[in-house]
Write a protein that holds these residues in place. Structure first.
Motif: not given
Ligand code: AMP
Length: 139
Positions: A99-122
């Protein structure tokens, strides 16, 4: 051949260990995505989450639950992304559940977990109903 993480557990490869108990183990990621990036693993090798026995899964979650606030507080993080790459197609490189625990900081430029998907299905309503039923029947 033991995984690199088993070699860490056995003390054969150095690591910055932050927690250990009878069934679980945690150490700093060698290539951190953020200060404090920590990996939590079962001591025993299981390739995927679905391979982990129930009792160990409970212990693993307890350790994650304990370490998330410890990691966040240690580096004064605003939040954390907590995730498993579960299988090669999902980007898992080390075949030992972690399990990765990745600390996040306001304005760190990273994305949410939703960013892991490629093209999203319809998906249509019927497809969604079908998928939900398939999952429910296996849960
Ligand atoms: P994954 O892509 O989910 O399999 O992640 C494997 C993680 O293990 C990566 O973030 C690596 O930086 C990390 N890693 C690989 N070797 C070591 C090591 N010897 N000590 C600590 N972390 C490591």
């Amino acid at each position: 051949m033991p995984t690199i993480f088993s070699q860490i557990v056995d003390g054969e490869i150095p690591a910055r260990v932050v927690y250990e108990d009878e069934t679980t183990f945690a150490f700093l990621d060698a290539n951190p995505l953020a200060p404090g990036h920590t990996l939590v693993i079962p001591r025993e090798e299981y390739e995927r989450l679905n391979d982990v026995p129930d009792e160990v899964a409970t212990d693993l979650y307890e350790t994650i639950h304990r370490l998330v606030p410890a990691v966040e507080d240690a580096v004064d993080a605003d939040a954390s992304t907590v995730a498993f790459n579960n299988g090669e197609a999902a980007g898992q490189e080390v075949p030992h559940v972690h399990c990765h625990i990745v600390p996040r900081f306001d304005g760190d430029g990273g994305g949410p977990i939703h960013a892991v998907a490629g093209e999203t299905p319809d998906l249509g309503e019927d497809e969604l109903d079908g998928i939900a039923a398939e999952i429910e029947s296996r849960a």
